[in-house]
Scaffold this motif. Structure first.
Motif, PDB file in Angstrom:
ATOM      1  N   LEU A  37       0.910  -1.136   0.113  1.00  0.00           N
ATOM      2  CA  LEU A  37       0.088  -0.060  -0.042  1.00  0.00           C
ATOM      3  C   LEU A  37       0.790   1.163  -0.079  1.00  0.00           C
ATOM      4  CD1 LEU A  37      -2.882  -1.090   2.551  1.00  0.00           C
ATOM      5  CD2 LEU A  37      -2.784  -1.049   0.140  1.00  0.00           C
ATOM      6  N   THR A  38       2.101   1.136   0.515  1.00  0.00           N
ATOM      7  CA  THR A  38       3.067   2.319   0.220  1.00  0.00           C
ATOM      8  C   THR A  38       3.820   2.462  -1.068  1.00  0.00           C
ATOM      9  OG1 THR A  38       4.877   1.134   1.039  1.00  0.00           O
ATOM     10  CG2 THR A  38       3.312   1.901   2.859  1.00  0.00           C
ATOM     11  N   ARG A  84      -0.543  -1.006  -5.654  1.00  0.00           N
ATOM     12  CA  ARG A  84      -1.498  -0.603  -4.536  1.00  0.00           C
ATOM     13  C   ARG A  84      -3.118  -1.287  -4.799  1.00  0.00           C
ATOM     14  NH1 ARG A  84       0.359   4.450  -5.522  1.00  0.00           N
ATOM     15  NH2 ARG A  84      -1.760   5.170  -5.799  1.00  0.00           N
ATOM     16  N   HIS A  85      -3.359  -0.877  -6.099  1.00  0.00           N
ATOM     17  CA  HIS A  85      -4.563  -1.505  -6.358  1.00  0.00           C
ATOM     18  C   HIS A  85      -5.036  -3.009  -6.139  1.00  0.00           C
ATOM     19  CE1 HIS A  85      -8.614  -1.644  -8.400  1.00  0.00           C
ATOM     20  NE2 HIS A  85      -8.555  -2.585  -9.315  1.00  0.00           N
ATOM     21  N   LEU A 102      -7.155  -7.524  -0.045  1.00  0.00           N
ATOM     22  CA  LEU A 102      -7.532  -7.212   1.347  1.00  0.00           C
ATOM     23  C   LEU A 102      -8.916  -7.115   1.314  1.00  0.00           C
ATOM     24  CD1 LEU A 102      -4.818  -4.191   2.399  1.00  0.00           C
ATOM     25  CD2 LEU A 102      -5.048  -6.671   3.321  1.00  0.00           C
ATOM     26  N   GLY A 103      -9.566  -6.575   0.437  1.00  0.00           N
ATOM     27  CA  GLY A 103     -11.152  -6.457   0.347  1.00  0.00           C
ATOM     28  C   GLY A 103     -11.714  -7.719   0.106  1.00  0.00           C
ATOM     29  N   ASP A 140      -3.218   6.598  -0.889  1.00  0.00           N
ATOM     30  CA  ASP A 140      -4.755   6.195  -0.814  1.00  0.00           C
ATOM     31  C   ASP A 140      -5.387   6.497   0.514  1.00  0.00           C
ATOM     32  OD1 ASP A 140      -4.291   5.173  -3.357  1.00  0.00           O
ATOM     33  OD2 ASP A 140      -3.653   3.426  -2.666  1.00  0.00           O
ATOM     34  N   ARG A 141      -5.405   7.866   0.903  1.00  0.00           N
ATOM     35  CA  ARG A 141      -6.103   8.093   2.239  1.00  0.00           C
ATOM     36  C   ARG A 141      -7.588   7.822   2.154  1.00  0.00           C
ATOM     37  NH1 ARG A 141      -4.567  13.800   4.247  1.00  0.00           N
ATOM     38  NH2 ARG A 141      -5.257  14.261   2.016  1.00  0.00           N
ATOM     39  N   GLU A 142      -8.023   8.371   0.969  1.00  0.00           N
ATOM     40  CA  GLU A 142      -9.709   8.107   1.022  1.00  0.00           C
ATOM     41  C   GLU A 142      -9.902   6.581   1.052  1.00  0.00           C
ATOM     42  OE1 GLU A 142     -13.319   8.960  -2.197  1.00  0.00           O
ATOM     43  OE2 GLU A 142     -11.308   9.620  -2.526  1.00  0.00           O
ATOM     44  N   ARG A 143      -9.207   5.710   0.297  1.00  0.00           N
ATOM     45  CA  ARG A 143      -9.521   4.563   0.065  1.00  0.00           C
ATOM     46  C   ARG A 143      -9.305   3.753   1.263  1.00  0.00           C
ATOM     47  NH1 ARG A 143      -7.934   0.757  -5.129  1.00  0.00           N
ATOM     48  NH2 ARG A 143      -9.241  -0.983  -4.740  1.00  0.00           N
TER      49      ARG A 143
END
Length: 366
Positions: free
Chosen positions: A36-37, A44-45, A51-52, A83-86
């Motif tokens: 994610l970093t 990242r996607h 994870l989802g 990806d703060r919103e995500r």
């Protein structure tokens, strides 16, 4: 290690092999969290997709999720991911009830183990500053998450008030308003109705329905008639062209299913507001400027909004909102005139198929 806010440097201190995720041991979790970093958007996607589906899937939150939460909060606190919103949205999925439950915030989270939810609460200091994020989408995502955490109401409300005072895109504005009302109601502060009432009174404001929802949460268990009228009007508008209505992103809650959010709120209508609400619905169904087939579609849509997905209707179990909607139907001349409403009521819910028979059925039901 399921508390607070943790840096990715501490990932290897967790015994991931002893924790479960979908498909087996959670040994892949630290790999995905580190991804994610990455500066690689695709990487990242893929990590988010994994994870989802492996920590949260179809309403089940797996045990490893609670151990991943502090590291996700650490990424928020340290700015370790773009990806703060995500990230905020993912945390919301861990704490909110399944969307089909029809719950409105604040409410209990997913069934079963609530350790992931408790981990989010424990690390709230990483979430709260994002209510003041310059990016409206990030701030809106923070508002949605915090709305499901009533135990943080006192800490969340100041930031939500600042957010509601900003100029925001529609989706983020409605989310902030509803979160404000939900948490003010949960805190029992009796605050904020004046601001919400001002918004409610502006007939040119496209987001006044959200102010109505917020006001009802603030004043619960009462629901002010003006707020009820606005919500009924919005539901009627949504039922004129449901597909076109839902193509516009109006809120983060209920996956943008505004009708579900409004219906869930009206489902809490107190008994003393039943008669006035029936009159409001009736006025929506007797408009002389509506074609019979359109009014029939609005009427049937309101019935679905009120009754939901049930095979038959037990008359003695009707809620005030359900009685208000059904009670308005016998007087809706134009809606019945197209000949479709009666047969539909019978086939969909086993209800009487004529105005007279429906009125008599309601009278017998008390």
């Amino acid at each position: 290690m399921t508390g607070g806010v943790l840096s990715l440097a501490e990932l290897d201190r967790v015994a991931w092999a002893e924790l479960a995720c979908m498909g087996g041991p959670a040994t892949e979790v630290p790999v995905r969290l580190r991804a994610l970093t990455s500066t690689d958007t695709d990487r990242r996607h893929r990590a988010w997709q994994w994870l989802g589906t492996h920590l949260y899937h179809q309403g089940t939150v797996y045990p490893a999720a609670a151990h991943a939460v502090p590291f996700l909060l650490g990424l928020l606190a340290e700015g370790g991911t773009p990806d703060r919103e995500r990230t905020l949205g993912y945390l919301t999925r861990l704490v909110e009830p399944p969307s089909e439950d029809g719950a409105t915030p604040p409410a209990d989270g997913p069934p079963g183990d609530d350790s992931a939810r408790r981990a989010v609460v424990a690390g709230a200091r990483a979430v709260l500053p994002h209510l003041d994020a310059v990016d409206p989408s990030t701030a809106g995502a923070a508002a949605e998450l915090l709305a499901w955490l009533p135990e943080l109401a006192a800490r969340s409300l100041p930031g939500l008030r600042r957010l509601c005072a900003r100029r925001l895109p529609g989706r983020e504005r409605t989310t902030a308003l509803i979160a404000l009302g939900a948490l003010a109601g949960a805190a029992g502060t009796g605050s904020d109705p004046a601001m919400l009432e001002r918004l409610l009174g502006d007939r040119t404001d496209p987001d006044r329905w959200a102010a109505a929802v917020a006001l009802c949460r603030t004043t619960a268990p009462d629901q002010p008639p003006a707020a009820v009228a606005v919500m009924v009007a919005e539901l009627a508008a949504a039922n004129v062209d449901p597909e076109g209505y839902e193509r516009v992103w109006r809120t983060r809650f209920h996956d943008n299913h505004v009708a579900g959010l409004l219906a869930a709120t009206l489902g809490q209508l107190p008994r003393e507001r039943e008669e006035s609400t029936r009159d409001v619905v009736a006025r929506r169904l007797v408009g002389t400027d509506g074609a019979p087939d359109v009014l029939a579609a609005v009427a049937s849509g309101l019935v679905v909004d009120a009754l939901g997905d049930v095979a038959t209707v037990a008359p003695g179990a009707l809620t005030p909102w359900q009685r208000a909607v059904l009670g308005a139907l016998p007087g809706a001349d134009l809606a019945w005139s197209c000949g479709e409403l009666g047969p539909w009521l019978t086939s969909a819910y086993g209800l009487p198929g004529t105005r007279e028979a429906l009125a008599a059925w309601l009278a017998r039901s008390g």
